[in-house]
Structure formats: structure tokens, C-alpha cells
Design an enzyme around this catalytic site. Structure first.
Site, short mmCIF file in Angstrom:
data_model
loop_
_atom_site.label_atom_id
_atom_site.label_comp_id
_atom_site.label_asym_id
_atom_site.label_seq_id
_atom_site.Cartn_x
_atom_site.Cartn_y
_atom_site.Cartn_z
N ALA A 37 96.25 60.81 42.61
CA ALA A 37 95.86 61.74 43.66
C ALA A 37 94.44 61.48 44.16
CB ALA A 37 95.97 63.17 43.15
N ASP B 192 83.33 56.46 39.73
CA ASP B 192 84.24 57.38 39.04
C ASP B 192 83.89 57.48 37.57
OD1 ASP B 192 85.36 57.17 41.51
OD2 ASP B 192 87.05 55.93 40.85
N GLU C 259 88.80 48.32 33.92
CA GLU C 259 89.59 48.40 35.17
C GLU C 259 89.52 47.09 35.94
OE1 GLU C 259 90.59 51.31 37.51
OE2 GLU C 259 89.99 53.00 36.25
C1 GLA Z 1 87.96 54.52 44.07
C2 GLA Z 1 87.11 53.55 43.24
C3 GLA Z 1 85.64 53.94 43.32
C4 GLA Z 1 85.19 54.07 44.76
C5 GLA Z 1 86.15 54.94 45.56
C6 GLA Z 1 85.85 54.96 47.03
O1 GLA Z 1 87.92 55.81 43.53
O2 GLA Z 1 87.54 53.59 41.90
O3 GLA Z 1 84.87 52.99 42.63
O4 GLA Z 1 85.03 52.81 45.34
O5 GLA Z 1 87.50 54.55 45.40
O6 GLA Z 1 84.65 55.59 47.28
#
Ligand code: GLA
Length: 395
Positions: free
Chosen positions: A135, A184, A172
Site C-alpha cells: 500500500a 523508509d 532490499e
Molecule cells: C519507496 C522507496 C523509498 C522512496 C520512495 C519514494 O518507498 O522505498 O526509498 O524512494 O519510494 O519517495
């Protein structure tokens, strides 16, 4: 029982079922929603995410007493049945990717810890979470950071939040195949309760920004998901890097709008639009942080709308249905708050930062959207900004 107690109970129960004994320790790491600074982290700029009250919980215990070779064992309680959602791999040797995506978050984390010289003790873990998957609320970052924290604490390493975040990001990048940035994982590892996290993605310095008491953070899940998210994401990142290379700078952070505009004719039009989004978005982060701290909903309305349009038109990560819903919520809110696409995009969620009492306006807009849309209903939920990853102390 509250949400977290239920999650802990589920992790405990899953651990007992999988290994026949009680876990000895519990750890938690939250999902996040990004308020501004989208597709900026891998361009080395500033971002402003906040952790939300949805988490991954890891229950942990020592290895099986009969185990001869040091192993790390995991069971993922949200990833299928007890047979397919189990993994076991030897520590000490080379750790290779597993068959399932979730396994690579665990294997990748343990491998990255070893690569950086952190010796992980053998253990058994059970993982349960309530961050919605797919999501755009960073269920995988919560997963990776929770595993990294559990392994670090159990092994007596006490790694700092930035180190946990980097380890989960490397997992990741290298094991899961997503060239994600650091936002994140940092939001999951280092957030402060009641605050958003202003993060410099180049230096990893953070400044917690208090969220004004009159405001609420609401996530509107469109239910829409686009396939090939990982490959489209990696492509966007490559496009940004191509522009940085064109200018001979390390990252798009080192560019401003005037310099970009001066080269418009020399750049491929698609690359120009991608960079225009990133450079413009970087300029919005600080004003949004100020508006968040002061409760300036009119500024949030204007800045978040600009951000949404830029993501849709220049970065091309929205969908027509999402633009439609964003328009309905924007109109319903007026100057009571802002709304925009959040996360990687390609489907996913909108985030609204608005006066807390404007929640009914959001609900009305979502209801209007749902009445006109046949299949996938959107839904809105207001989240609490919670603190980052931490061991759970049971009372
Ligand atoms: C995903 C990636 C993040 C970031 C966002 C966009 O969530 O995991 O590192 O690049 O997209 O802002």
C-alpha cells in the site's frame, strides 16, 4: 487488548506453534507515511516521513538445543502457511537469496550484518505485522528494520538506528532487487513519537519536527496496485542518475531549478520532466516542515497539491483514478489541509495532512469517489505518529 497487544499475542502464538517453546524477547518496527519529499531520498535530498501506528513485531528465542551447526530460523506469519513461510539458513558461510521474497528480507539483513563485521548469534524468530502490504506504507522497511533490530540486540551489538536502517536498505537493494533509497528504513528506525522526521538523505542527519496539535495525518488507500512496481521504480532512479551524470554532479540534490532550466534544450524531454519533479519537490520540503509545525493548513493545501501534480505530470507515478480521488479530497478540504500521492506511487495511497476536524470532509469525498467507482473501494484511516524501532518491554 489493543492493536499492539494483539500483534504480540499473534507473534508469540506463531513462535510457539513453529518451535514448540516460548519466545524470550520481542521487538517492534513501524511502517511510515511520507508527508513530502517524494522520490527525493535516492537523489540525496531532504524528506519528511513519519512513522505510523502499524508495526512489524519479531518474537525471538534461542536456537534449538539439538542444532549442531549455527543457524538462523524464521517463520513469517503473514506470508502463507506454516510450511511455505518458514526458512532456515546457516550462519558463518555465504548466505544466498531464498525462493520467497520475504525470506530475502531476513537473509539479506543477516548477510548485510555479517558483511559489515557484526557477528550475529544463532536464533529463531517469528514475524507478524499489521502494516498493509503493497500500500506504500513501507511494510518491507518495517520488516527489515525489525529483523535487524532483533538480531542486533540479541547478539549484544546495540547498533544505532542509522546502522539498522542501512542494513535493511542493503538487504532490499542486494537481496530483494529494489533500488530503494534510505527514507523508509530511517523513518522506521529513527522516528520520534508525535513528530515527523526531517531527514537529510546525504548525511543521515535527522531533525524531529513536531506535528501541530490541531493536525491529523490521514492515509487514503485507493486499493489500486500497479504491477512491475520494482522495475518502474528502478527505472525512475536510473533516469534521475542519468540527469545527474549529464550535469556532472553527484546527485540531483546538487542542482537547482535555474541550472536545470538552462539545460532544458539539451536534455531528453522525459529526463527533463523527471528532474523537474525532483528539484521542485526538494524546494517544498522545508516550507511543508514549517507548515506542519505551525499548523498552517492553507500552506499545506497549496504545497501538497503542487507536489501531487508534479508526481503525476512530471514523474508519472500516479493513475487517473488516483488523480480523480485526490481532486475530490482537495476540493472537500479547501484550505483545511493538503492531500497528495505518497510513497513510490504506481497505485497505493494518498496522504492528507489536515485540521483534525476536517476528517468528515475527507470521508465525504471518499464516499463520493466510491459511489462512482464500481470495483475497488477506497478507504481512509487516521494514524498516530509513533516512535521508531525498539525492543518491547512487557509489563
Ligand atoms: C519507496 C522507496 C523509498 C522512496 C520512495 C519514494 O518507498 O522505498 O526509498 O524512494 O519510494 O519517495
Amino acid at each position: 487488548m489493543d492493536r499492539r497487544d494483539r500483534l504480540i499475542a499473534r507473534a508469540r502464538q506463531g513462535f510457539r506453534l513453529a518451535y514448540g517453546v516460548e519466545p524470550t524477547r520481542f521487538f517492534a518496527a513501524p511502517g511510515r507515511v511520507n508527508l513530502i519529499g517524494e522520490h527525493v531520498d535516492y537523489n540525496d535530498g531532504y524528506v519528511l516521513p513519519c512513522a505510523i501506528d502499524r508495526e512489524t513485531i519479531v518474537a525471538l528465542g534461542p536456537p534449538a538445543p539439538e542444532a549442531k551447526v549455527p543457524h538462523f530460523e524464521a517463520v513469517a506469519l503473514d506470508m502463507g502457511d506454516m510450511a511455505s513461510a518458514r526458512d532456515s539458513f546457516a550462519l558463518g558461510g555465504r548466505i544466498t537469496p531464498g525462493e520467497n521474497n520475504w525470506q530475502n528480507h531476513v537473509r539479506g539483513v543477516i548477510q548485510a550484518m555479517g558483511r559489515y563485521g557484526h557477528k550475529v548469534r544463532p536464533a529463531r524468530i517469528a514475524i507478524a505485522g499489521d502494516v498493509p502490504i503493497g500500500a506504500g506504507l513501507s511494510s518491507s522497511a518495517a520488516f527489515g528494520v525489525a529483523v535487524a533490530l532483533a538480531a542486533s540486540e540479541y547478539s549484544g551489538l546495540s547498533l544505532a538506528p542509522e546502522t539498522l536502517a542501512k542494513i535493511a536498505q542493503i538487504a532490499e537493494n542486494d537481496f530483494v532487487g529494489c533500488a530503494c533509497g534510505i527514507m523508509d528504513q530511517m523513518a522506521s528506525a529513527a522516528s520520534v513519537e508525535g513528530h515527523a522526521l526531517l531527514l537529510d538523505c546525504r548525511t543521515l542527519q535527522t531533525l524531529p519536527i513536531p506535528i501541530h496539535g490541531s493536525l491529523a495525518v490521514t492515509v487514503i488507500d485507493t486499493g489500486l496496485r500497479r504491477d512491475l512496481t520494482t522495475s518502474a521504480f528502478n527505472q525512475r532512479r536510473a533516469e534521475c542518475e542519468a540527469v545527474a551524470e549529464h550535469f556532472g554532479v553527484k546527485a540531483l540534490r546538487d542542482l537547482d531549478s535555474a541550472a536545470l532550466l538552462a539545460e532544458e534544450g539539451a536534455l531528453d524531454p522525459v529526463l527533463f520532466k523527471r528532474a523537474r519533479h525532483v528539484v521542485g519537490e526538494m524546494e517544498r520540503v522545508e516550507p511543508v516542515a514549517v507548515a506542519l509545525a505551525t499548523g498552517d493548513t492553507a500552506a499545506l493545501a497549496a504545497l501538497m497539491d503542487e507536489a501531487h501534480r508534479s508526481l503525476a505530470a512530471d514523474f508519472d507515478v500516479s493513475l487517473p483514478a488516483i488523480d480523480h480521488l485526490q481532486g475530490l479530497v482537495r476540493e472537500a478540504l479547501g484550505e483545511a489541509g493538503g492531500v497528495r500521492l505518497t510513497g513510490a506511487g504506481f497505485g497505493g495511497c494518498l496522504v492528507a495532512v489536515s485540521a483534525a476536524d476536517a476528517r468528515t470532509a475527507i470521508d465525504d469525498a471518499v464516499a463520493r469517489y466510491n459511489r462512482a467507482t464500481a470495483d475497488l473501494p477506497a478507504s481512509a484511516e487516521t494514524f498516530k505518529p509513533i516512535g521508531g524501532a525498539a525492543p518491547i518491554v512487557l509489563g
